[in-house]
Scaffold this active site. Structure first.
Site, PDB file in Angstrom:
ATOM      1  N   ASP A 129     -10.803 -15.617  12.102  1.00 34.90           N
ATOM      2  CA  ASP A 129      -9.857 -14.562  12.451  1.00 34.90           C
ATOM      3  C   ASP A 129      -9.854 -14.383  13.965  1.00 34.90           C
ATOM      4  O   ASP A 129     -10.789 -14.810  14.653  1.00 34.90           O
ATOM      5  CB  ASP A 129     -10.280 -13.227  11.823  1.00 34.90           C
ATOM      6  CG  ASP A 129      -9.966 -13.179  10.330  1.00 34.90           C
ATOM      7  OD1 ASP A 129      -9.108 -13.945   9.903  1.00 34.90           O
ATOM      8  OD2 ASP A 129     -10.606 -12.387   9.631  1.00 34.90           O
ATOM      9  N   ASP A 174     -12.000 -10.356   6.631  1.00 36.53           N
ATOM     10  CA  ASP A 174     -12.437  -8.959   6.565  1.00 36.53           C
ATOM     11  C   ASP A 174     -11.662  -8.136   5.526  1.00 36.53           C
ATOM     12  O   ASP A 174     -12.141  -7.113   5.073  1.00 36.53           O
ATOM     13  CB  ASP A 174     -12.338  -8.287   7.944  1.00 36.53           C
ATOM     14  CG  ASP A 174     -10.959  -8.427   8.570  1.00 36.53           C
ATOM     15  OD1 ASP A 174     -10.001  -8.726   7.818  1.00 36.53           O
ATOM     16  OD2 ASP A 174     -10.841  -8.257   9.789  1.00 36.53           O
ATOM     17  N   ASP A 226      -8.455 -11.356   1.718  1.00 37.27           N
ATOM     18  CA  ASP A 226      -9.146 -12.560   2.186  1.00 37.27           C
ATOM     19  C   ASP A 226     -10.122 -13.085   1.139  1.00 37.27           C
ATOM     20  O   ASP A 226     -10.658 -14.189   1.284  1.00 37.27           O
ATOM     21  CB  ASP A 226      -9.927 -12.274   3.478  1.00 37.27           C
ATOM     22  CG  ASP A 226      -9.024 -12.129   4.689  1.00 37.27           C
ATOM     23  OD1 ASP A 226      -7.958 -12.779   4.700  1.00 37.27           O
ATOM     24  OD2 ASP A 226      -9.370 -11.378   5.615  1.00 37.27           O
TER      25      ASP A 226
END
Length: 1074
Positions: free
Chosen positions: A482, A785, A789
């Site tokens: 990310d 997070d 996901d």
């Protein structure tokens, strides 16, 4: 970079199980292999049946107890069934109440300072009794009874918390006690080889005392018994310490931190500190931490599968279905709850209390090492059997001589007691060869290095949830990371804004726009602002983006509480990572309905048909004006700013649904009026560029997968070093999630390896990328997070959840939690993963050297002379050095930068590389040659011809034993650096290693000089000690010279069919290095 990855041994081959290809064929051909994730019970049972089970209690002491695992699953199912039955009964009672049959509840009896007893709360919560809740005055009445404020929570002072814990209990549950030390001691006693040795020791002790008297006769049997007891105690102590260590790590895994409302402010506490009466905000991905009732919620839906076993998502309503069960996950929406039950007063607490003893986990490396141990153990058994037959044959044929040179056994003359004593000694030697030959230290070494690595990784801000992730991380060939909070600091501030049709000062907007922006900011948020009573800085809560926008609102003059009181929320659509926006419908004081949207700038902008100009008038969104805003977005994104747009529209109040329809209302998202576009600065983390370069040098490609604008992602990627300044910035290097999503699997597979940055991606895009990369043979690590996901984290070889920004759902789907959300910590996990594998290989090299040398020396001596230079007690001491002290010294080596200069570790590569074969054969041949020479020519070489023969033989054998042990001690230094010439690099810093070497040497001196009768040794003079030390030291220059000998590229193990379980056949590009 691409070529490096293609030739990397970490890549999967065509028949690799992990790639999902030819799984059955591959698994059948390799018994000692299990997948790194989700191995079936049948697969785990299969390798056990193939393992050598002569000493199963030691062999399997570090592996999963399959029987206990099955019992745990059954217990979990029973409690889930109970919860499911309660829910069904509750629905039945609800139907009865609707038909006019009302369940009565007695009046609340006082409980201390509170108006309701724990029993009443438990009955109401467990039965989901809506009638009881109504009798208590609904949620507000229940809050009054519990002396809490639904909007501000409990006071939270120490006295209040203590009262609540005393009356209603704490949010903990009794943990089943783990195995105590005595249990470990008892388990260690079940080793069959040690039992045989103990029986032999008792027989030898009895015969010795009978023939020689108690003063002299106890030495042989007593020495073996003491040595066996020492091995048992050391084994039990080691196992017990590891058990405690894993228990502490398990406690840390369960210790969830969450926000509660206390005294009007949001504070973060441990899940164990929740008390009855607490008010807890709930957002997507949170775990419901206790039983409770819903105070208010918007589109709140729970996944109750953890309790009921059903995967159905259940919608919750504060009026119709307000009861929340501990342990469930928030699947959608948000809300707040009032805690009514904690700890064992909840179904989840009962469930956890019944299965709280952690049952361990199987790791692929443990299974492969058991395969190695099985093969070597088989050789050891064959050798021991051969030695036993040869020694017994020599003895009964009169070829075994006594101290006077005559035959030990003469048919018809030798007493039966002496025959039994001699046979017991022969049997003891054979059994001791098995003890040394079977490398039981291998499973211990894995456990030690995993426990050590997990403890050290905690200090490096990484919490390991699944043991095998430690191993797998060393094989990672790519990391899909990310952007926000991982590559950046997650410290966001609004620094630019576009409003009124132009670029404006962030703190000064036209009045009309300001009022609408403040209304949208205050209501369309999951964050909050706390104003300290005594003055001081405002306290912001929520996600970093929410905090940044709330902070911007305050700069615009917003008073958070006042702004929220001026309108009421009708319905909310929480931010969705698929749609990249969130909305809320509010009713103003004058009865108007406003629908506010906030989200990704270009997506919200595309839904806007007008904007408010600088005079406060609504103006149409012309193509020119739309281009102006788009250029502004691109300009900000190109300077790494995160762009967020705020828009709204009016809605006819009479068209707003009511009742049940309101909860299903889909907020209108077309014909929006643009209010503002803001640029939020989120700086890159210091040192992240160095971490990315470190990964690239290690053959691990870093890819950025972000929901942000492609241009923002590109700018950050350039700043972080993921993209080089001269890189091709067109597709597929830089790609948008939508483009990737619309491709076929075949098209995705063609380009996935080339992707460096994916912008405006959804969680599903991340999952598609992971699947494609895995099909291409990559070992994929993924950071995530959000709740959405979870599929990608589960699908990846290693799922890395963020500890700060991550939801509980994401964390539970992960293998490792990055506690500080920092990419540098991800790189440290890669280092530790490689260190685990490297440390195991160091220990294998060390242990096999001892195995080979000890076996050959004793076998050759037994066949040629009928006697062995290394006695049972001496071999047990060597076994102790090898199995426990050696494992402790080599399995706890910290990772070095050298590890990150290699390509990724191939998970299916041979455990014993060509370099290791070269090193161990050089040392083993040297030790065998020198010690056998001493065995056959030692008396003359050492100048002992004029000594009494018995004494000379004892001195010779003592020197052989002493030199053998010192060779192992010095060879531990060589094992530290299998492929480096400087074996002393960093050795002083490793205090544990140096401490173990010193302990080994001190104990060896004590055994030789002071425990002669116990260990069958005699004192040595300084010259003889010098000879022993010299023999040991020579292993150092010998190892250095050996490292100049080249090794073939193709692994030797591939050519040895009998060693097939040491690794699958590599392709021609595979290397024989670590």
């Amino acid at each position: 970079m691409t070529s490096l990855l293609k030739s990397s041994p970490g890549r999967r081959r065509g028949g690799d199980v992990e790639s999902g290809k030819s799984e059955h064929a591959d698994s059948d051909s390799d018994t000692f292999y299990i997948p790194s994730k989700n191995a079936s019970i049948e697969r785990l049972q299969q390798w056990r049946k193939a393992a050598l089970v002569l000493n199963a209690s030691r062999r399997f002491r570090y592996t999963l107890d399959l029987k206990k695992e099955q019992e745990t699953r059954e217990m979990r199912q029973k409690i889930r069934s109970h919860a499911h039955a309660l829910l069904a009964a509750n629905r039945f009672m609800d139907m009865g109440r609707e038909s006019g049959v009302e369940k009565t509840t007695g009046p609340a009896t006082p409980a201390g300072d509170f108006g309701i007893t724990p029993e009443q709360l438990v009955i109401m919560s467990k039965d989901h009794n809506s009638g009881a809740l109504e009798q208590y005055g609904g949620t507000q009445g229940l809050a009054n009874l519990l002396k809490t404020n639904p909007e501000k929570g409990i006071s939270g002072d120490d006295d209040d918390l203590l009262k609540r814990k005393t009356i209603y209990g704490s949010n903990t549950y009794p943990r089943k006690k783990g195995k105590g030390f005595l249990r470990f001691l008892w388990d260690a006693c079940h080793d069959l080889t040690l039992i045989i040795l103990m029986v032999a020791a008792v027989a030898s002790l009895a015969l010795g005392i009978k023939t020689e008297g108690i003063k002299e006769g106890w030495y042989d049997g007593g020495s073996i018994a003491f040595a066996v007891i020492l091995v048992i105690v050391v084994t039990a102590v080691s196992d017990y310490k590891q058990s405690l260590q894993f228990q502490n790590l398990n406690d840390e895994k369960r210790n969830i931190h969450l926000e509660v409302l206390r005294g009007g402010r949001r504070v973060e506490i441990s899940i164990y500190d929740i008390v009855v009466g607490d008010v807890i905000p709930l957002n997507i991905g949170n775990q419901v931490p206790a039983d409770g009732v819903l105070i208010s919620g918007h589109s709140l839906a729970l996944d109750e599968s953890s309790m009921t076993g059903e995967s159905k998502i259940v919608n919750k309503d504060a009026n119709k279905d307000p009861f929340l069960m501990s342990g469930c996950k928030v699947a959608d929406g948000n809300g707040s709850m009032l805690v009514t039950g904690v700890g064992v007063n909840t179904e989840w607490g009962l469930l956890m209390a019944s299965i709280s003893e952690d049952n361990g986990e199987e790791t692929p490396l443990q299974v492969r090492l058991n395969g190695v141990a099985t093969f070597i153990g088989s050789i050891g058994l064959a050798v021991a059997a051969a030695v036993l037959v040869i020694l017994l044959t020599r003895y009964f044929t009169g070829h075994t001589k006594d101290n006077n040179g005559g035959p030990q056994f003469v048919k018809g003359k030798t007493k039966v007691g002496h025959v039994i004593d001699d046979v017991v000694k022969v049997l003891t030697v054979a059994v001791t060869i098995v003890v040394v030959a079977v490398p039981e230290g291998l499973p211990l070494a894995v456990t030690l290095t995993l426990a050590y690595s997990m403890r050290k990784m905690m200090a490096d801000k990484a919490l390991v949830r699944r043991l095998s992730a430690c191993e797998t991380m060393g094989s990672a060939t790519t990391i899909c990371s990310d952007k926000t909070g991982t590559l950046t600091l997650n410290q966001m501030t609004v620094v630019e804004s576009y409003a009124g049709g132009k670029k404006t000062d962030t703190e000064q907007l036209p009045a009309t726009i300001t009022s609408l922006v403040v209304e949208g900011i205050s209501q369309n948020t999951t964050g909050s602002i706390f104003v300290p009573e005594g003055g001081g800085d405002l306290e912001y809560s929520g996600s970093p983006t929410e905090k940044a926008i709330l902070g911007w609102g305050v700069k615009l003059g917003m008073n958070f509480e006042t702004a929220r009181s001026q309108s009421s929320i009708l319905h909310a659509f929480p931010f969705n990572s698929e749609k990249k926006r969130g909305g809320v419908a509010v009713k103003t004081a004058d009865g108007e309905v406003h629908v506010h949207w906030k989200g990704a700038s270009e997506i919200v902008l595309a839904s806007c048909r007008s904007y408010i100009d600088e005079d406060g008038n609504v103006a149409p969104m012309t193509d020119d004006k739309a281009s102006f805003f788009k250029n502004g977005i691109n300009d900000m994104a190109g300077r790494t700013l995160r762009c967020v747009a705020l828009a709204f529209r009016t809605y006819e109040a009479e068209k707003v649904p009511t009742g049940e329809e309101l909860s299903k209302w889909v907020l209108p998202e077309d014909d929006l009026i643009l209010l503002a576009i803001v640029g939020i600065k989120d700086p890159c983390r210091p040192g992240v560029k160095d971490s990315v370069v470190l990964c690239q040098n290690a053959g691990v490609k870093v890819r950025m997968v972000t929901g942000d604008n492609v241009q923002t992602a590109r700018a950050i990627a350039l700043e972080c070093g993921i993209l080089s300044s001269d890189a091709d910035l067109s597709e597929p290097t830089l790609i948008e999630g939508k483009s990737f999503r619309e491709m076929t699997d075949a098209e995705r597979d063609k380009i996935s390896d080339k992707i460096s940055v994916m912008g405006r991606s959804s969680p599903n895009d991340k999952l598609l990328l992971v699947q494609s990369l895995r099909r291409q043979g990559h070992v994929v690590a993924v950071t995530g997070d959000g709740t959405n996901d979870a599929p990608a984290l589960h699908e990846a070889d290693i799922g890395l959840a963020m500890g700060i920004a991550g939801t509980e759902v994401a964390k539970e789907s992960s293998d490792i939690i990055i506690l500080d959300d920092n990419f540098a910590s991800v790189v440290k996990v890669v280092r530790w993963g490689r260190s685990v594998y490297a440390n195991i290989q160091k220990f294998i090299q060390f242990q096999l050297t001892v195995n080979v040398a000890a076996l050959v020396i004793n076998v050759v001596a037994a066949i040629s002379s009928g006697d062995v230079p290394l006695t049972a007690v001496q071999l047990l001491w060597v076994n102790l050095i090898m199995d426990t002290l050696g494992a402790l010294a080599l399995a706890t080596e910290p990772p070095t930068d050298h590890l990150m200069g290699r390509p990724p570790v191939g998970r299916k590569e041979p455990l014993i590389t060509n370099i290791m074969w070269r090193n161990l054969l050089i040392q083993a041949i040297y030790q065998v040659s020198v010690l056998l020479t001493l065995n056959f020519r030692g008396i003359s070489i050492l100048g002992l011809e004029h000594e009494v023969h018995e004494h000379a033989t004892r001195v010779k054998n003592t020197i052989i034993f002493n030199a053998f042990v010192l060779c192992q001690a010095f060879n531990e230094f060589n094992a530290r650096k299998p492929d480096e010439k400087n074996i002393f690099k960093g050795v002083i810093k490793n205090r544990l290693f140096m401490g173990i070497i010193v302990i080994t040497l001190v104990l060896q001196v004590i055994i030789v000089e002071f425990l002669g009768k116990f260990a069958s040794t005699t004192k040595l003079n300084w010259k003889q000690w010098l000879i022993c030390v010299g023999i040991g030291v020579i292993s150092w220059p010998l190892a250095l010279v050996g490292k100049f000998i080249p090794v073939p590229a193709a692994p030797i193990s591939n050519k040895l069919k009998v060693l097939k379980f040491w690794g699958k056949k590599k392709n021609s590009s595979g290397e024989g290095s670590l």
